[in-house]
Design a protein around this motif. Structure first.
Motif, PDB file in Angstrom:
ATOM      1  N   GLU A  44       0.579 -77.184  30.922  1.00  0.00           N
ATOM      2  CA  GLU A  44       0.748 -75.745  31.124  1.00  0.00           C
ATOM      3  C   GLU A  44       1.960 -75.343  31.827  1.00  0.00           C
ATOM      4  OE1 GLU A  44      -2.443 -73.294  32.459  1.00  0.00           O
ATOM      5  OE2 GLU A  44      -1.370 -71.404  32.069  1.00  0.00           O
ATOM      6  N   GLU A  45       2.679 -74.794  31.584  1.00  0.00           N
ATOM      7  CA  GLU A  45       4.016 -74.204  32.326  1.00  0.00           C
ATOM      8  C   GLU A  45       3.721 -72.831  32.976  1.00  0.00           C
ATOM      9  OE1 GLU A  45       6.403 -76.112  32.777  1.00  0.00           O
ATOM     10  OE2 GLU A  45       6.069 -77.887  31.073  1.00  0.00           O
ATOM     11  N   GLU A  46       4.125 -72.551  34.056  1.00  0.00           N
ATOM     12  CA  GLU A  46       4.050 -71.317  34.610  1.00  0.00           C
ATOM     13  C   GLU A  46       4.994 -70.232  34.187  1.00  0.00           C
ATOM     14  OE1 GLU A  46       3.565 -71.445  38.709  1.00  0.00           O
ATOM     15  OE2 GLU A  46       2.896 -69.147  38.918  1.00  0.00           O
ATOM     16  N   ILE A  47       4.653 -69.221  33.581  1.00  0.00           N
ATOM     17  CA  ILE A  47       5.391 -68.230  33.233  1.00  0.00           C
ATOM     18  C   ILE A  47       5.370 -66.813  34.380  1.00  0.00           C
ATOM     19  CG2 ILE A  47       6.158 -66.300  31.512  1.00  0.00           C
ATOM     20  CD1 ILE A  47       5.967 -69.278  30.582  1.00  0.00           C
ATOM     21  N   LYS A  48       6.399 -67.082  35.360  1.00  0.00           N
ATOM     22  CA  LYS A  48       6.440 -66.237  36.442  1.00  0.00           C
ATOM     23  C   LYS A  48       7.221 -64.971  36.225  1.00  0.00           C
ATOM     24  CE  LYS A  48       7.528 -70.203  39.361  1.00  0.00           C
ATOM     25  NZ  LYS A  48       8.471 -71.064  39.930  1.00  0.00           N
ATOM     26  N   PRO A  49       6.795 -63.870  36.977  1.00  0.00           N
ATOM     27  CA  PRO A  49       7.222 -62.668  36.614  1.00  0.00           C
ATOM     28  C   PRO A  49       8.731 -62.548  36.917  1.00  0.00           C
ATOM     29  CG  PRO A  49       5.574 -62.401  38.297  1.00  0.00           C
ATOM     30  CD  PRO A  49       6.033 -63.917  38.232  1.00  0.00           C
ATOM     31  N   GLY A  50       9.674 -61.811  36.263  1.00  0.00           N
ATOM     32  CA  GLY A  50      11.125 -61.804  36.737  1.00  0.00           C
ATOM     33  C   GLY A  50      11.969 -61.222  35.302  1.00  0.00           C
ATOM     34  N   ASP A  51      13.135 -61.605  35.494  1.00  0.00           N
ATOM     35  CA  ASP A  51      13.998 -61.244  34.390  1.00  0.00           C
ATOM     36  C   ASP A  51      14.170 -62.217  33.151  1.00  0.00           C
ATOM     37  OD1 ASP A  51      14.633 -58.634  35.371  1.00  0.00           O
ATOM     38  OD2 ASP A  51      16.322 -59.380  36.339  1.00  0.00           O
ATOM     39  N   LYS A  52      13.821 -61.959  32.026  1.00  0.00           N
ATOM     40  CA  LYS A  52      13.604 -62.931  30.833  1.00  0.00           C
ATOM     41  C   LYS A  52      14.625 -62.663  29.878  1.00  0.00           C
ATOM     42  CE  LYS A  52       9.908 -64.407  32.869  1.00  0.00           C
ATOM     43  NZ  LYS A  52      10.002 -65.634  33.728  1.00  0.00           N
ATOM     44  N   LEU A  53      15.055 -63.576  29.001  1.00  0.00           N
ATOM     45  CA  LEU A  53      15.940 -63.585  28.036  1.00  0.00           C
ATOM     46  C   LEU A  53      15.363 -62.916  26.762  1.00  0.00           C
ATOM     47  CD1 LEU A  53      18.987 -64.350  26.752  1.00  0.00           C
ATOM     48  CD2 LEU A  53      17.924 -66.329  26.251  1.00  0.00           C
ATOM     49  N   PHE A  54      15.836 -61.972  26.263  1.00  0.00           N
ATOM     50  CA  PHE A  54      15.156 -61.317  25.174  1.00  0.00           C
ATOM     51  C   PHE A  54      15.981 -61.999  23.829  1.00  0.00           C
ATOM     52  CE2 PHE A  54      13.550 -57.030  27.104  1.00  0.00           C
ATOM     53  CZ  PHE A  54      12.795 -57.741  28.101  1.00  0.00           C
ATOM     54  N   MET A  55      17.468 -61.804  23.807  1.00  0.00           N
ATOM     55  CA  MET A  55      18.089 -62.039  22.661  1.00  0.00           C
ATOM     56  C   MET A  55      19.344 -62.739  23.224  1.00  0.00           C
ATOM     57  SD  MET A  55      19.840 -59.489  20.050  1.00  0.00           S
ATOM     58  CE  MET A  55      21.230 -59.271  21.111  1.00  0.00           C
ATOM     59  N   TYR A  67      13.161 -57.055  32.464  1.00  0.00           N
ATOM     60  CA  TYR A  67      11.994 -57.744  33.348  1.00  0.00           C
ATOM     61  C   TYR A  67      10.558 -57.913  32.517  1.00  0.00           C
ATOM     62  CZ  TYR A  67       8.355 -57.991  37.086  1.00  0.00           C
ATOM     63  OH  TYR A  67       7.608 -58.479  37.956  1.00  0.00           O
ATOM     64  N   TYR A  68       9.894 -59.161  32.918  1.00  0.00           N
ATOM     65  CA  TYR A  68       8.478 -59.485  32.335  1.00  0.00           C
ATOM     66  C   TYR A  68       7.768 -59.810  33.290  1.00  0.00           C
ATOM     67  CZ  TYR A  68       4.554 -61.700  29.766  1.00  0.00           C
ATOM     68  OH  TYR A  68       3.591 -61.983  29.319  1.00  0.00           O
ATOM     69  N   GLU A  69       6.294 -59.102  33.229  1.00  0.00           N
ATOM     70  CA  GLU A  69       5.629 -59.272  34.586  1.00  0.00           C
ATOM     71  C   GLU A  69       4.797 -60.491  34.687  1.00  0.00           C
ATOM     72  OE1 GLU A  69       1.884 -57.374  31.942  1.00  0.00           O
ATOM     73  OE2 GLU A  69       2.661 -56.094  33.316  1.00  0.00           O
ATOM     74  N   GLY A  70       5.043 -61.639  33.909  1.00  0.00           N
ATOM     75  CA  GLY A  70       4.325 -62.975  34.026  1.00  0.00           C
ATOM     76  C   GLY A  70       3.128 -63.201  33.449  1.00  0.00           C
ATOM     77  N   ASP A  71       2.722 -64.215  33.307  1.00  0.00           N
ATOM     78  CA  ASP A  71       1.436 -64.607  32.652  1.00  0.00           C
ATOM     79  C   ASP A  71       0.521 -65.266  33.871  1.00  0.00           C
ATOM     80  OD1 ASP A  71       2.448 -63.827  30.240  1.00  0.00           O
ATOM     81  OD2 ASP A  71       2.753 -66.046  29.710  1.00  0.00           O
ATOM     82  N   PRO A  72      -1.060 -64.889  33.606  1.00  0.00           N
ATOM     83  CA  PRO A  72      -1.909 -65.515  34.430  1.00  0.00           C
ATOM     84  C   PRO A  72      -1.574 -67.202  34.338  1.00  0.00           C
ATOM     85  CG  PRO A  72      -3.142 -64.217  33.048  1.00  0.00           C
ATOM     86  CD  PRO A  72      -1.484 -64.235  32.545  1.00  0.00           C
ATOM     87  N   PHE A  73      -1.707 -68.050  35.309  1.00  0.00           N
ATOM     88  CA  PHE A  73      -1.452 -69.591  35.316  1.00  0.00           C
ATOM     89  C   PHE A  73      -2.738 -70.099  35.610  1.00  0.00           C
ATOM     90  CE2 PHE A  73       0.451 -73.152  37.268  1.00  0.00           C
ATOM     91  CZ  PHE A  73       0.885 -73.921  36.317  1.00  0.00           C
ATOM     92  N   ASP A  74      -3.433 -71.032  34.875  1.00  0.00           N
ATOM     93  CA  ASP A  74      -4.268 -71.817  35.040  1.00  0.00           C
ATOM     94  C   ASP A  74      -3.965 -73.223  35.542  1.00  0.00           C
ATOM     95  OD1 ASP A  74      -5.989 -69.780  33.894  1.00  0.00           O
ATOM     96  OD2 ASP A  74      -4.881 -70.430  31.843  1.00  0.00           O
ATOM     97  N   GLY A  75      -2.819 -73.576  35.624  1.00  0.00           N
ATOM     98  CA  GLY A  75      -2.335 -75.094  36.109  1.00  0.00           C
ATOM     99  C   GLY A  75      -2.676 -76.249  35.310  1.00  0.00           C
TER     100      GLY A  75
END
Lengths: 319, 511
Positions: free
Chosen positions: A122-133, A110-118
């Motif tokens: 810029e691409e939105e990095i939403k909270p969710g399960d992310k690939l580590f490796m 899980y990653y908590e996501g990034d603030p999005f300025d639009g």
């Protein structure tokens, strides 16, 4: 005229048909002990230093930083620990980059996501399960269904093929963090000025093939596996002379003023900064794929956090 | 001594001689400074050059050095184009002389002292002289624009002229040259004004390093606009020059010239308005359509002409005979072909990047995107250089087998090199980083081979021209005599016209 054209075309095809070079994933280097421990940390005191190509005086608080990149063995240990604690899982992850979405088998969490300025691009990095490796060819560790194990020849090489999330997760897991660009650069070049400029390389003002692992540096692995070469074990450029089979290779001691190794070349290193109006994550240091100009301490590279590469690793910092 | 004076007279007072000096200057700079990067570094040649010449390559100054290198080469290329223009476009003899002289002193001063400052210790007297050289070239540009003023009565065309003109006879090709020259001055001003902030709020940078920086300063944007439009205008100039060389005329010329004029204005506005308009790119694309369509009409015209001229004695030429005629003269076929080829390696890549930016290129690491960007404009610059070489070889009367060998070698090897460079820059589309080395090795080899062979051809050509200079009755002498004759005739005509005007004045006042 026709004959001349034919000869020229044949000549070109002959040249183009030169033997194939091995891919990085196919290389199996010998294990080399460098004597530099990947468990060591260095302290960087608070204070000003010349930042960037134009030496802007910049203040950085004191922090600790790993002396080497995180190794394959260290990352394998993290995967085993985090799997056991349920912080990560092995699954198929959705990866989103730009306007493209795909799925990849690998380790993630899980990653908590990034603030999005639009902002534009810029691409939105939403909270969710992310690939580590990703579980792909070229990975330097194996998984037997319950345990990750580093390949013998790569245990002390930098861990590669990790996304920014994978690097961030490692550091967070042990209560560390990824270094910020300014911190990293101070750790790499120190505070010394030579001819009104900060050091362009961790060890000084000039670069030779024996200082760092970069493209066409004619290092030991380039001699063994062709011009592409490979990563070198962490702390390789410490002044030792290595002998492998009939090959002998002398290195220069290329530690930074704070005693850090591989701050130029070998693998790019993920940085921890998250800047406004963009989703890119930054990398520093250059790699064994880079020309020497990209090894200058102020040069950076960037990509989305989903990016991974055989020439990209990381190290951690702590307050 | 007299013999030396005669040669210097040729080299610095004739258009062909001046062009030869400038091409040689670029060749020397390319030969020496080409050893500082790419495979020459890997082979250890860079270290030999640096030690032999006593260069000072401070790491932090690399970007600044490269910018000065680009400027000195660009100045020299602009000088070559100015020489071509003052020769092919009608203007007064004294205008031609003063423009060429100012241009020559300007680019040589900029080149010698620019490189001296950048690579041999930062002597700021040299930097001042570098700026002086550029200023002189700018002044020559003003003189050129004044000389090209298209509304002068003496340069108006007859109503039945096959060249594009207005109802009042204004020569639209001359207007296109004039528009390009004025646009160049305007764009140079953008660079100069921003450059004046150097060390005073503006720091040296390479445009490709800033592409992902979301908030660029106005000065950074001005430089980015400046560098893009200057190369575009150099391309517009050479397109117009070769059009003149190939006697581009008729209906296609009448369509092409207004398109070129309008396109040049729009694209210049677009590139410079990057500083304050968020939609500047749309303007650039819009202007590019006009310019590129104009170039396409040139290609259609010249290829059709080559086919018609080459099959004039055949009643019903077959397809093969037509192709044979088209490909018979590589120097005349070359410019059009390189413009077509440019669509695959420069414009096509640019459009593809723009369309797929967020989907592909911004997903790649910055270093990969950077390679594509630098690759495509280096290719455009090199394509322009090959077109200049084609034209100058034709002017130098390279004939027979030498013409075919030189022409085809340049076309094939340059296209091989540029195609390889394009594949290299776009490699991430076809191959992953871990598997790339075979592809990289192959395309790098083909690139080095292609560029190396072109440089050998150019070196052979220049050595021939140098050898010729040692002959009393060499080709240089023939060229010089022909030019002197042409100039003398033009000057006599000018003087006669002046005498007539003065006599008319006397007659009028004596009434």
């Amino acid at each position: 005229m026709k004959r001349s054209l034919l000869i020229m075309t044949l000549f070109i095809f002959l040249l183009a048909a030169c033997g194939p070079a091995p891919s990085v994933s196919a290389i199996k280097p010998p294990f080399i002990e460098t004597g530099i421990s990947s468990e060591t940390w260095a302290s960087v005191p608070a204070g000003d230093f010349p930042y960037g190509q134009h030496d802007h005086v910049t203040f950085v608080e004191d922090f600790d930083i790993m002396v080497t990149d995180v190794t394959v063995e260290q990352y394998a240990q993290f995967l085993n620990d985090a799997l056991a604690s349920g912080d990560i899982s092995i699954s198929e992850f959705e990866v989103e980059a730009g306007e493209v979405v795909w799925h990849e088998e690998g380790v993630g969490g899980y990653y908590e996501g990034d603030p999005f300025d639009g902002y534009k691009h810029e691409e939105e990095i939403k909270p969710g399960d992310k690939l580590f490796m990703p579980m792909v060819d070229g990975l330097r560790l194996t998984y037997d269904g319950s345990l990750f194990t580093a390949l013998d020849s790569y245990t002390n090489h930098p861990m590669t093929l990790v996304t920014w999330w994978g690097a961030d997760a490692y550091c967070e897991y042990y209560d560390y963090r990824l270094p910020l660009e300014a911190e990293w650069e101070k750790a790499a070049r120190g505070t010394e000025m030579v001819d009104d400029h900060g050091l362009p390389f961790p060890w000084g003002v000039e670069i030779h093939g024996n200082n760092a692992n970069f493209y066409s540096s004619f290092d030991l692995f380039e001699r063994m596996f062709g011009r592409l070469g490979n990563t070198t074990p962490v702390g390789f450029y410490n002044g030792q002379t290595y002998g492998v089979g009939e090959e002998s290779y002398e290195t220069h001691d290329s530690a930074s003023p704070y005693g850090l190794y591989d701050m130029a070349g070998n693998v790019w290193q993920w940085m921890g900064d998250d800047y406004h109006d963009q989703h890119y994550r930054y990398m520093r240091g250059g790699s064994f794929y880079s020309y020497e100009v990209d090894l200058r301490v102020w040069k950076n590279n960037s990509a989305g956090p989903q990016h991974y590469s055989p020439s990209l690793g990381f190290r951690c910092a702590r307050d | 001594m007299k013999a030396l004076g005669k040669r210097l007279d040729y080299l610095f007072r004739s258009t062909r001689g001046l062009t030869l000096v400038a091409i040689s200057a670029v060749a020397i700079v390319t030969a020496i400074w080409g050893t500082l990067s790419g495979p020459m570094v890997e082979w250890g040649v860079r270290d030999i050059t640096v030690n032999l010449l006593g260069m000072d390559l401070t790491q932090a100054d690399r970007e600044g050095r490269i910018i000065m290198l680009y400027h000195t080469i660009a100045m020299t290329i602009v000088a070559i184009e100015v020489y071509f223009m003052t020769e092919i476009l009608p203007m007064k003899r004294h205008e031609q002389v003063i423009i060429n002289m100012t241009t020559t002193v300007g680019y040589l001063t900029a080149l010698i002292f620019g490189m001296g400052f950048a690579y041999f210790g930062h002597n700021f007297v040299f930097h001042g002289l570098f700026l002086l050289g550029q200023s002189l070239l700018f002044f020559a540009g003003i003189l050129l624009s004044a000389a090209l003023w298209p509304w002068k009565k003496e340069y108006r065309l007859e109503a039945d002229s096959p060249y594009a003109h207005t109802k009042k006879g204004v020569d639209l090709e001359r207007l296109a040259f004039f528009t390009m020259a004025v646009a160049t001055l305007l764009s140079a001003t953008f660079g100069a004004v921003t450059g004046s902030y150097w060390g005073n709020g503006h720091e040296t940078f390479l445009g490709e390093d800033l592409i992902r920086v979301p908030h660029k300063t106005a000065l950074q944007k001005a430089i980015i606009g400046h560098l893009h439009i200057m190369l575009t205008l150099v391309a517009v100039a050479i397109t117009l020059i070769v059009g003149r060389w190939m006697k581009f005329q008729g209906i296609l010329h009448r369509v092409a010239m207004p398109l070129m004029i309008v396109g040049t204005i729009i694209i210049t506005f677009g590139a410079l308005s990057v500083v304050w308009l968020p939609w500047a790119h749309t303007t650039i694309y819009f202007g590019s359509v006009f310019v590129m369509f104009s170039a396409l009409l040139y290609v259609i015209y010249t290829w059709d002409k080559l086919i018609k001229d080459g099959t004039a004695d055949i009643e019903k030429p077959t397809f093969g005979q037509k192709m044979g005629a088209l490909l018979r003269d590589p120097l005349k076929f070359g410019p059009g072909w390189q413009m077509v080829f440019m669509n695959f390696t420069v414009s096509g890549v640019g459009i593809f990047m723009a369309v797929k930016l967020d989907e592909i290129f911004r997903v790649w690491p910055h270093r990969e995107e950077r390679i594509t960007l630098t690759g495509h404009w280096h290719i455009l610059a090199a394509l322009i250089a090959t077109i200049i070489i084609f034209y100058y070889m034709d002017l130098s009367k390279v004939e027979g087998k030498k013409r075919k060998w030189a022409g085809w070698t340049i076309i094939i090897m340059s296209d091989l090199a540029f195609a390889s460079a394009t594949i290299f820059s776009m490699k991430r589309l076809f191959v992953a980083e871990s598997e790339q080395q075979s592809l990289v090795n192959t395309v790098m080899l083909l690139m080095d081979l292609g560029l190396g062979v072109i440089l050998v051809v150019l070196a052979m050509f220049l050595i021939w021209r140098l050898y010729d200079l040692f002959k009393d009755k060499g080709y240089w002498n023939e060229e010089f005599s022909a030019e002197k004759k042409m100039n003398a005739e033009a000057e006599i005509a000018e003087q006669q016209k002046k005498i007539e005007e003065l006599q008319a004045t006397l007659k009028e006042v004596s009434k």
